[in-house]
Design an enzyme around this catalytic site. Structure first.
Site, PDB file in Angstrom:
ATOM      1  N   LYS A 209      40.329  43.843  33.808  1.00 10.32           N
ATOM      2  CA  LYS A 209      41.081  42.804  34.499  1.00 10.32           C
ATOM      3  C   LYS A 209      40.252  41.522  34.505  1.00 10.32           C
ATOM      4  CE  LYS A 209      43.338  41.718  38.871  1.00 10.32           C
ATOM      5  NZ  LYS A 209      43.706  42.221  40.202  1.00 10.32           N
ATOM      6  N   GLU A 247      34.027  48.469  30.963  1.00 13.73           N
ATOM      7  CA  GLU A 247      34.829  48.740  32.167  1.00 13.73           C
ATOM      8  C   GLU A 247      35.781  49.911  31.913  1.00 13.73           C
ATOM      9  OE1 GLU A 247      34.876  47.634  35.215  1.00 13.73           O
ATOM     10  OE2 GLU A 247      33.847  45.714  35.236  1.00 13.73           O
ATOM     11  N   LYS A 262      44.536  43.378  31.313  1.00 16.95           N
ATOM     12  CA  LYS A 262      45.316  42.392  32.059  1.00 16.95           C
ATOM     13  C   LYS A 262      44.582  41.066  32.109  1.00 16.95           C
ATOM     14  CE  LYS A 262      46.774  41.348  36.676  1.00 16.95           C
ATOM     15  NZ  LYS A 262      46.497  41.536  38.037  1.00 16.95           N
TER      16      LYS A 262
HETATM   17  C1  PBG Z   1      45.801  42.121  43.000  1.00 19.09           C
HETATM   18  C2  PBG Z   1      46.592  41.726  41.803  1.00 19.09           C
HETATM   19  C3  PBG Z   1      46.748  40.456  41.204  1.00 19.09           C
HETATM   20  C4  PBG Z   1      47.691  40.632  40.185  1.00 19.09           C
HETATM   21  C5  PBG Z   1      48.036  41.982  40.179  1.00 19.09           C
HETATM   22  N1  PBG Z   1      47.331  42.632  41.172  1.00 19.09           N
HETATM   23  C6  PBG Z   1      46.198  39.132  41.566  1.00 19.09           C
HETATM   24  C7  PBG Z   1      44.802  38.787  41.402  1.00 19.09           C
HETATM   25  O1  PBG Z   1      43.948  39.577  41.012  1.00 19.09           O
HETATM   26  O2  PBG Z   1      44.503  37.640  41.740  1.00 19.09           O
HETATM   27  C8  PBG Z   1      48.230  39.553  39.289  1.00 19.09           C
HETATM   28  C9  PBG Z   1      49.525  39.872  38.632  1.00 19.09           C
HETATM   29  C10 PBG Z   1      50.213  38.721  37.990  1.00 19.09           C
HETATM   30  O3  PBG Z   1      49.684  37.605  37.863  1.00 19.09           O
HETATM   31  O4  PBG Z   1      51.351  38.945  37.594  1.00 19.09           O
HETATM   32  N2  PBG Z   1      44.462  41.915  42.950  1.00 19.09           N
END
Ligand code: PBG
Length: 340
Positions: A209, A247, A262
């Site tokens: 992520k 990761e 992601k």
């Molecule tokens: C929670 C989370 C986030 C997203 C999914 N789970 C936000 C972040 O990490 O700031 C983002 C999903 C999206 O932008 O569609 N941490």
């Protein structure tokens, strides 16, 4: 190896185009159908839903046209539609009544996500429920964990994530998706679930992520923007791919059942490399900013929304995604059904 040159030793001098006219394979619709390597299916999709307290709340999210914050009464018709479209799973996000430093509502049995799970289980039991497992929607500072001395304390956060996972599983979640990017979060969640009798509950780990500006619209939707600093201290630097692979490897060692990259679109290389390197099912999150860009351009009639959306999602699958989390899921399900 996703593709292979027929005769590597002959390289570029393979033959002249008169023997190898690639257009032969593209001439007719029937031929193109036979040659198509990547096909989207409704089975690939997970639809994110934002649930909130109150009654009769159906509040459109500004930068995400067509997406809403929904109160539980509104949720019922929404998930009925999702299920009728044949989408197998939803991913739940909650907007709590109150935010506090420790994100308490995340792990309260009466928390909004736990309530939503019960509602969905009662009305649409065939739908699979995945829960986002993070604290940023619930903390007043907007960070994904416990803040101490202006930084996020990894190990104290693990305890709260473990508690949240158990609470979600108790409410009936079918799969949990830790997304806080804390070291050891998958292991901590696995251990907590196992010790509470949820050995069969799978974990979809937000493994790779990135610290991405493409989450901007989501933070409006979930009211979760960090109130100071940013998430660079725990999410991956967009410039890096080797850390993403580490990761993923680490999450697999800790017991992740499904791993994720992601965002998706700017990270197709990461997705391709990861799906080559690992045999675990690979999820990709087509995030809010990717959705917002398409919607904004389409509203101006600068892009054809349907064609562009299908092209983007096909590229995500072609790069190696087995599961695609997307705000486009409902429209794609309709388009796929209309293609017959
Ligand atoms: C929670 C989370 C986030 C997203 C999914 N789970 C936000 C972040 O990490 O700031 C983002 C999903 C999206 O932008 O569609 N941490």
């Amino acid at each position: 190896m996703l593709w292979r040159r027929t005769s590597p030793e002959r390289g570029l001098h393979m033959s002249s185009y008169s023997q190898n006219r690639l257009r032969r394979l593209r001439e007719s619709p029937a031929m193109r159908r036979m040659m198509r390597e990547t096909r989207l299916s409704v089975d690939d999709f997970v639809y994110p839903i934002f649930v909130t307290h109150g009654r009769d709340v159906r509040k459109e999210i500004g930068p995400m046209p067509g997406m809403y914050q929904l109160s539980l009464d509104q949720l019922i018709s929404e998930i009925g539609e999702v299920s009728e479209l044949g989408i197998p799973a939803v991913l739940l996000f909650g907007i709590p009544a109150d935010k506090d430093p420790l994100g308490t509502e995340a792990y309260e049995p009466g928390g909004i996500v736990q309530e939503a799970i019960r509602v969905i289980k009662q009305t649409t039991p065939e739908l699979m429920i995945v829960t986002d497992l993070c604290l940023c929607e619930y903390t007043d500072h907007g960070h994904c964990g416990v803040v101490a001395d202006d930084r996020v304390d990894n190990d104290r956060t693990l305890e709260l994530l473990a508690k949240t996972a158990t609470c979600q599983a108790e409410a009936g979640a079918d799969m949990v998706a830790p997304s806080a990017m804390m070291d050891g979060q998958v292991g901590a969640v696995r251990e907590a679930l196992d010790s509470k009798g949820y050995k069969g509950t799978p974990i979809m780990a937000y493994s790779a992520k990135y610290s991405s500006a493409f989450y901007g619209p989501f933070r409006v939707a979930a009211e979760s923007a960090p109130q100071f600093g940013d998430r660079m201290g725990y999410q991956i630097d967009p410039a890096n791919i080797r850390q993403a692979m580490r990761e993923i490897e680490q999450d697999i060692e800790e017991g992740a059942d499904i791993v994720m990259v992601k965002p998706a679109l700017s990270y197709l290389d990461v997705l391709a490399a990861a799906s080559e390197a690992f045999d675990h099912p690979m999820a990709a999150y087509n995030v809010s900013g990717e959705y917002a860009m398409v919607k904004a351009a389409a509203q101006n009639e600068w892009l054809d929304s349907r064609l562009v959306t299908m092209e983007i999602l096909t590229s995500i699958k072609r790069a190696g995604a087995d599961i695609i989390i997307s705000y486009h899921s409902k429209e794609v399900a309709r388009w796929l059904a209309s293609e017959g």
